[in-house]
Motif scaffolding. Structure first.
Motif, PDB file in Angstrom:
ATOM      1  N   UNK A   1       0.843  -1.207   0.000  1.00  0.00           N
ATOM      2  CA  UNK A   1       0.000   0.000   0.000  1.00  0.00           C
ATOM      3  C   UNK A   1       0.875   1.252   0.000  1.00  0.00           C
ATOM      4  N   UNK A   2       1.943   1.236   0.760  1.00  0.00           N
ATOM      5  CA  UNK A   2       2.853   2.384   0.831  1.00  0.00           C
ATOM      6  C   UNK A   2       3.375   2.761  -0.558  1.00  0.00           C
TER       7      UNK A   2
ATOM      8  N   UNK B   1      -2.844  -4.054  13.710  1.00  0.00           N
ATOM      9  CA  UNK B   1      -2.121  -2.932  14.331  1.00  0.00           C
ATOM     10  C   UNK B   1      -0.678  -3.345  14.638  1.00  0.00           C
ATOM     11  N   UNK B   2      -0.475  -4.617  14.981  1.00  0.00           N
ATOM     12  CA  UNK B   2       0.874  -5.129  15.266  1.00  0.00           C
ATOM     13  C   UNK B   2       1.779  -4.960  14.043  1.00  0.00           C
ATOM     14  N   UNK B   3       1.259  -5.361  12.877  1.00  0.00           N
ATOM     15  CA  UNK B   3       2.033  -5.270  11.632  1.00  0.00           C
ATOM     16  C   UNK B   3       2.310  -3.801  11.291  1.00  0.00           C
ATOM     17  N   UNK B   4       1.322  -2.946  11.503  1.00  0.00           N
ATOM     18  CA  UNK B   4       1.492  -1.524  11.168  1.00  0.00           C
ATOM     19  C   UNK B   4       2.514  -0.854  12.085  1.00  0.00           C
ATOM     20  N   UNK B   5       2.480  -1.207  13.368  1.00  0.00           N
ATOM     21  CA  UNK B   5       3.453  -0.608  14.292  1.00  0.00           C
ATOM     22  C   UNK B   5       4.865  -1.074  13.972  1.00  0.00           C
TER      23      UNK B   5
ATOM     24  N   UNK C   1       5.909  -2.005  11.009  1.00  0.00           N
ATOM     25  CA  UNK C   1       6.266  -1.393   9.722  1.00  0.00           C
ATOM     26  C   UNK C   1       6.625   0.079   9.910  1.00  0.00           C
ATOM     27  N   UNK C   2       5.956   0.741  10.846  1.00  0.00           N
ATOM     28  CA  UNK C   2       6.210   2.149  11.107  1.00  0.00           C
ATOM     29  C   UNK C   2       5.106   3.055  10.578  1.00  0.00           C
ATOM     30  N   UNK C   3       4.241   2.518   9.701  1.00  0.00           N
ATOM     31  CA  UNK C   3       3.091   3.296   9.223  1.00  0.00           C
ATOM     32  C   UNK C   3       3.441   4.383   8.221  1.00  0.00           C
TER      33      UNK C   3
END
Ligand code: AMP
Length: 257
Positions: free
Chosen positions: A99-100, A111-115, A117-119
């Motif tokens: 998506x990035x 949320x675990x994966x996003x944190x 990854x850094x968002x």
């Protein structure tokens, strides 16, 4: 054609260079993947397993139903009943990256994966409230966690979630040695590799089966909808109704629970 733009900082991130897919509406043509992109076509990245199982009912409520069963199909890009929307099946930890970089317009990630990854380069407009679990610290039954913490003992913690663990223990002023693992974290305390693990817990059955106990809860985890900022801007007429429909579906599902 590749465009490079500098996005404005938002609530989640600093400025960042993001490579955009050519706008299919403007170009009316073919994306980098070779897929023929129709007007306002949207691709949603998500992973098989719990996220897919629990997100599909929300997608169905928003009028998006895959034309093949994603669990049994070997296809990695699945058309849906909503002609302009396709699902892209990727590894859970790769969803934010797709998506990035605009290879997918939207995605669903924990949320675990996003944190971890850094968002960066992502909007996170909707907490879908599904794939609910918690991030916890666990030790072998009988290990004196409280005493070790109070004594300031040097504790070894094994985890796949290094960023979350580092932040948690730093906020508590604890000095721990973090050991990065990629799976089967439950083995670390059993084998003597570590004193504790940081892992996702849902029912608690996996910990119990391995004679481990939860000693701290770090945070609640749910799956979030993520959106590429450029897609939100360039494909707003397609993205906005989808975000609104998923927001409503998530709210209805919460109300019914
Ligand atoms: P449980 O036995 O139900 O507590 O589930 C724990 C196991 O499932 C651990 O191996 C976790 O890493 C994994 N797990 C639990 N919930 C999730 C989730 N929402 N997303 C990914 N993995 C999960």
């Amino acid at each position: 054609m590749t465009l490079w733009v500098r996005l404005q900082p938002d609530a989640f991130q600093g400025p960042k260079d993001v490579r955009l897919k050519p706008d299919p509406q403007a170009m009316g043509t073919q994306g980098r993947s070779g897929r023929i992109a129709g007007p306002m076509s949207l691709t949603i990245a998500l992973s098989k397993g719990r996220i897919l199982d629990e997100t599909l009912p929300l997608f169905a409520a928003a009028g998006i139903v895959p034309v093949e069963d994603p669990e049994s199909s070997r296809k990695l890009v699945l058309p849906t009943s909503s002609g302009n929307v396709s699902l892209m099946i990727v590894r859970a930890s790769d969803v934010p990256t797709y998506v990035q970089w605009g290879a997918a317009d939207l995605g669903v990630a924990g949320k675990d994966v996003l944190l971890e990854h850094g968002g960066l380069g992502l909007y996170q407009p909707v907490d879908l409230g599904v794939a609910r679990c918690r991030m916890s610290v666990a030790t072998r039954r009988g290990y004196d966690w409280t005493g070790s913490v109070q004594r300031g003992a040097r504790i070894r913690v094994a985890t796949k979630y290094v960023a979350i663990a580092r932040e948690h223990f730093a906020a508590k002023g604890m000095h721990v040695d973090l050991i990065k693992l990629y799976g089967s974290m439950e083995l670390a305390p059993l084998s003597g590799l570590a004193d504790a693990i940081v892992d996702l817990v849902s029912t608690g059955n996996t910990l119990k089966a391995n004679d481990l106990v939860e000693v701290e809860t770090i945070m609640a985890i749910t799956a979030r909808l993520v959106v590429n900022p450029a897609a939100l801007k360039l494909k707003r007429d397609a993205v906005k109704p989808l975000v609104d429909a998923l927001t409503a579906a998530a709210a209805a599902s919460r109300a019914a629970a």
